[in-house]
Motif scaffolding. Structure first.
Motif, PDB file in Angstrom:
ATOM      1  N   GLY A   1       0.692  -1.412  -0.002  1.00  0.00           N
ATOM      2  CA  GLY A   1      -0.320  -0.205   0.247  1.00  0.00           C
ATOM      3  C   GLY A   1       0.855   1.173  -0.107  1.00  0.00           C
ATOM      4  O   GLY A   1       1.929   1.123   0.104  1.00  0.00           O
ATOM      5  N   GLY A   2       0.283   1.997   0.055  1.00  0.00           N
ATOM      6  CA  GLY A   2       1.409   3.458   0.050  1.00  0.00           C
ATOM      7  C   GLY A   2       1.420   3.770  -1.579  1.00  0.00           C
ATOM      8  O   GLY A   2       1.282   2.938  -2.055  1.00  0.00           O
ATOM      9  N   LEU A   3       2.568   4.909  -1.556  1.00  0.00           N
ATOM     10  CA  LEU A   3       2.673   5.612  -2.449  1.00  0.00           C
ATOM     11  C   LEU A   3       4.486   3.820  -2.517  1.00  0.00           C
ATOM     12  O   LEU A   3       5.318   3.709  -2.136  1.00  0.00           O
ATOM     13  CB  LEU A   3       3.812   6.719  -2.474  1.00  0.00           C
ATOM     14  N   ARG A   4       4.713   3.701  -3.982  1.00  0.00           N
ATOM     15  CA  ARG A   4       5.415   2.823  -4.166  1.00  0.00           C
ATOM     16  C   ARG A   4       6.159   2.990  -5.494  1.00  0.00           C
ATOM     17  O   ARG A   4       6.008   4.313  -6.215  1.00  0.00           O
ATOM     18  CB  ARG A   4       4.619   1.202  -4.900  1.00  0.00           C
TER      19      ARG A   4
ATOM     20  N   ILE B   1       0.074   4.560  -6.970  1.00  0.00           N
ATOM     21  CA  ILE B   1      -0.443   4.377  -6.159  1.00  0.00           C
ATOM     22  C   ILE B   1      -1.476   3.171  -5.987  1.00  0.00           C
ATOM     23  O   ILE B   1      -2.015   3.302  -7.039  1.00  0.00           O
ATOM     24  CB  ILE B   1      -1.627   4.882  -5.887  1.00  0.00           C
ATOM     25  N   VAL B   2      -1.322   2.098  -5.756  1.00  0.00           N
ATOM     26  CA  VAL B   2      -2.688   1.027  -5.793  1.00  0.00           C
ATOM     27  C   VAL B   2      -3.950   1.171  -4.417  1.00  0.00           C
ATOM     28  O   VAL B   2      -3.943   1.436  -4.141  1.00  0.00           O
ATOM     29  CB  VAL B   2      -1.745  -0.507  -5.273  1.00  0.00           C
ATOM     30  N   ALA B   3      -5.710   1.402  -5.693  1.00  0.00           N
ATOM     31  CA  ALA B   3      -5.898   1.895  -5.160  1.00  0.00           C
ATOM     32  C   ALA B   3      -7.366   0.447  -5.054  1.00  0.00           C
ATOM     33  O   ALA B   3      -7.967   0.424  -6.579  1.00  0.00           O
ATOM     34  CB  ALA B   3      -6.826   2.947  -5.820  1.00  0.00           C
ATOM     35  N   GLU B   4      -7.280  -0.372  -3.700  1.00  0.00           N
ATOM     36  CA  GLU B   4      -7.845  -1.828  -4.354  1.00  0.00           C
ATOM     37  C   GLU B   4      -9.199  -1.425  -4.244  1.00  0.00           C
ATOM     38  O   GLU B   4      -9.721  -2.698  -4.985  1.00  0.00           O
ATOM     39  CB  GLU B   4      -7.362  -2.122  -3.199  1.00  0.00           C
ATOM     40  N   HIS B   5      -9.529  -0.518  -3.715  1.00  0.00           N
ATOM     41  CA  HIS B   5     -10.760  -0.589  -3.335  1.00  0.00           C
ATOM     42  C   HIS B   5     -11.799  -0.123  -4.741  1.00  0.00           C
ATOM     43  O   HIS B   5     -13.563  -0.264  -5.288  1.00  0.00           O
ATOM     44  CB  HIS B   5     -12.153   0.321  -2.681  1.00  0.00           C
ATOM     45  N   LEU B   6     -10.667   0.202  -5.674  1.00  0.00           N
ATOM     46  CA  LEU B   6     -11.569   0.695  -7.424  1.00  0.00           C
ATOM     47  C   LEU B   6     -10.755  -0.160  -8.190  1.00  0.00           C
ATOM     48  O   LEU B   6     -11.391  -0.293  -8.965  1.00  0.00           O
ATOM     49  CB  LEU B   6     -10.783   2.100  -7.533  1.00  0.00           C
ATOM     50  N   HIS B   7      -9.580  -1.438  -7.603  1.00  0.00           N
ATOM     51  CA  HIS B   7      -9.406  -1.718  -8.793  1.00  0.00           C
ATOM     52  C   HIS B   7      -8.373  -1.161  -9.206  1.00  0.00           C
ATOM     53  O   HIS B   7      -9.063  -1.128 -10.691  1.00  0.00           O
ATOM     54  CB  HIS B   7     -10.372  -3.037  -9.537  1.00  0.00           C
ATOM     55  N   LEU B   8      -8.158  -0.616  -9.316  1.00  0.00           N
ATOM     56  CA  LEU B   8      -7.097   0.565 -10.297  1.00  0.00           C
ATOM     57  C   LEU B   8      -5.587   1.143  -9.449  1.00  0.00           C
ATOM     58  O   LEU B   8      -5.582   1.022  -8.226  1.00  0.00           O
ATOM     59  CB  LEU B   8      -7.704   1.988 -10.459  1.00  0.00           C
ATOM     60  N   VAL B   9      -4.548   1.333 -10.615  1.00  0.00           N
ATOM     61  CA  VAL B   9      -3.542   1.828 -10.421  1.00  0.00           C
ATOM     62  C   VAL B   9      -3.276   3.173 -10.578  1.00  0.00           C
ATOM     63  O   VAL B   9      -3.454   3.518 -11.836  1.00  0.00           O
ATOM     64  CB  VAL B   9      -2.080   0.370 -10.900  1.00  0.00           C
TER      65      VAL B   9
END
Length: 87
Positions: A53-56, A70-78
């Motif tokens: 999580g967080g900034l990668r 950033i991986v926004a898991e709840h949106l299924h979005l990178v």
């Protein structure tokens, strides 16, 4: 519920990738596509917080640049939020 993941520039391509060489943009977009394949596992790709999580950050061309996402898991979005190119 669909597990389809996508990626996008945030805030937009103009802000993130403007002025970068075509080869660098192509590599950023290739890596973004690979992160989408990883889905939620992309939270552990590259460098960043130990627990995902967080900034990668991923290196580009052996450290000549960096891709920040950033991986926004709840949106299924990178989200590709910054590209740093040192050349």
């Amino acid at each position: 519920m669909s597990e389809t993941w996508a990626w996008e520039y945030d805030p937009d391509e103009q802000q993130v990738a403007s002025g970068l060489p075509t080869l660098v943009i192509a590599e950023v977009e290739r890596l973004a596509g690979q992160l989408v394949i990883l889905g939620r596992d992309a939270t552990n790709a590259g460098r960043g917080p130990l627990h995902g999580g967080g900034l990668r950050t991923l290196d580009l061309f052996g450290g000549r640049g960096f891709l920040h996402f950033i991986v926004a898991e709840h949106l299924h979005l990178v989200l590709i939020v910054r590209v740093t190119w040192l050349d």
